[in-house]
Motif scaffolding. Structure first.
Motif, PDB file in Angstrom:
ATOM      1  N   VAL A 147     -50.877 -15.567 -27.598  1.00  0.00           N
ATOM      2  CA  VAL A 147     -50.064 -16.522 -26.824  1.00  0.00           C
ATOM      3  C   VAL A 147     -49.969 -16.070 -25.374  1.00  0.00           C
ATOM      4  O   VAL A 147     -50.165 -16.867 -24.441  1.00  0.00           O
ATOM      5  N   LEU A 148     -49.671 -14.781 -25.152  1.00  0.00           N
ATOM      6  CA  LEU A 148     -49.542 -14.279 -23.780  1.00  0.00           C
ATOM      7  C   LEU A 148     -50.865 -14.350 -23.038  1.00  0.00           C
ATOM      8  O   LEU A 148     -50.894 -14.691 -21.846  1.00  0.00           O
ATOM      9  N   LEU A 149     -51.952 -14.046 -23.716  1.00  0.00           N
ATOM     10  CA  LEU A 149     -53.266 -14.119 -23.074  1.00  0.00           C
ATOM     11  C   LEU A 149     -53.571 -15.547 -22.636  1.00  0.00           C
ATOM     12  O   LEU A 149     -54.060 -15.776 -21.525  1.00  0.00           O
ATOM     13  N   ALA A 150     -53.265 -16.521 -23.502  1.00  0.00           N
ATOM     14  CA  ALA A 150     -53.508 -17.922 -23.173  1.00  0.00           C
ATOM     15  C   ALA A 150     -52.648 -18.364 -21.994  1.00  0.00           C
ATOM     16  O   ALA A 150     -53.126 -19.057 -21.083  1.00  0.00           O
ATOM     17  N   VAL A 151     -51.371 -17.965 -21.996  1.00  0.00           N
ATOM     18  CA  VAL A 151     -50.468 -18.351 -20.905  1.00  0.00           C
ATOM     19  C   VAL A 151     -50.891 -17.692 -19.597  1.00  0.00           C
ATOM     20  O   VAL A 151     -50.864 -18.325 -18.530  1.00  0.00           O
ATOM     21  N   THR A 152     -51.307 -16.425 -19.664  1.00  0.00           N
ATOM     22  CA  THR A 152     -51.762 -15.726 -18.455  1.00  0.00           C
ATOM     23  C   THR A 152     -53.008 -16.381 -17.884  1.00  0.00           C
ATOM     24  O   THR A 152     -53.134 -16.562 -16.669  1.00  0.00           O
ATOM     25  N   ALA A 153     -53.957 -16.755 -18.764  1.00  0.00           N
ATOM     26  CA  ALA A 153     -55.172 -17.439 -18.308  1.00  0.00           C
ATOM     27  C   ALA A 153     -54.831 -18.793 -17.685  1.00  0.00           C
ATOM     28  O   ALA A 153     -55.394 -19.170 -16.646  1.00  0.00           O
TER      29      ALA A 153
END
Length: 199
Positions: free
Chosen positions: A170-176
């Motif tokens: 989830v964090l990786l997707a939001v950061t991207a």
């Protein structure tokens, strides 16, 4: 209400909230992960010590770093580092967890400092206190409460390591997504500046 009208502030508050949900879940249940691996409370104490010590060099250098790197980029760096940090326990190695704890300064301290500075840069002086209070409420109130409740529920359903993996995704997707939005925003600003210079 005037703070909520600032789209940049809302953008950073959203990002900080997601980040803190992931960090809160990681910190709240790390002790359980370590004991499940067969280690004792002394190991957990050493991990907490490494986490605290890792903040010192960041505190000493953050002023210099923020003058060299845009605040927005620092926020993205913190998010990427937190993704790595929450996935390191998945290796099953206590050495990996120690490395993750050494990223406390790069994750939490950079995120906290960058958000505070971003608030000050994008709000008028009379709204600085309101902005800081709102950030604190989102970070330590809303995000921490949700991370503990949702993290505990998910941990009971699918296991803590799978919960860590899911939170990291989830964090990786939001950061991207945030990186894409920021890049588009900067390109628009450059285009407007060129148009202004031309006129």
């Amino acid at each position: 209400l005037s703070v909520f009208k600032n789209k940049k502030i809302l953008f950073v508050l959203f990002y900080a909230c997601i980040f803190q949900i992931v960090l809160g879940c990681y910190g709240s249940f790390l002790g359980l992960v370590v004991t499940d691996m067969g280690y004792d409370n002394a190991t957990i104490g050493r991990l907490m010590c490494v986490s605290a010590l890792s903040e010192i060099p960041v505190l000493l250098c953050i002023g210099y770093i923020s003058r060299k790197i845009r605040i927005e980029y620092l926020l993205l760096i913190a998010g990427a580092a937190m993704t790595v940090r929450i996935w390191l326990p998945l290796t099953g190695s206590i050495a990996g967890i120690f490395i993750g704890q050494s990223l406390q300064g790069v994750t939490y301290m950079i995120m906290y400092y960058s958000c505070v500075m971003f608030m000050n840069q994008n709000l008028s002086k009379e709204l600085h206190g309101t902005g800081q209070s709102l950030f604190y409420m989102v970070q330590t109130g809303l995000a921490c409460t949700f991370s503990n409740i949702a993290g505990g529920w998910l941990g009971g359903k699918i296991g803590l390591l799978k919960t860590y993996f899911l939170y990291g995704l989830v964090l990786l997707a939001v950061t991207a997504l945030c990186a894409f939005v920021l890049r588009s925003h900067f390109h628009k600003d450059i285009a407007k500046q060129k148009e202004t210079d031309f006129l």
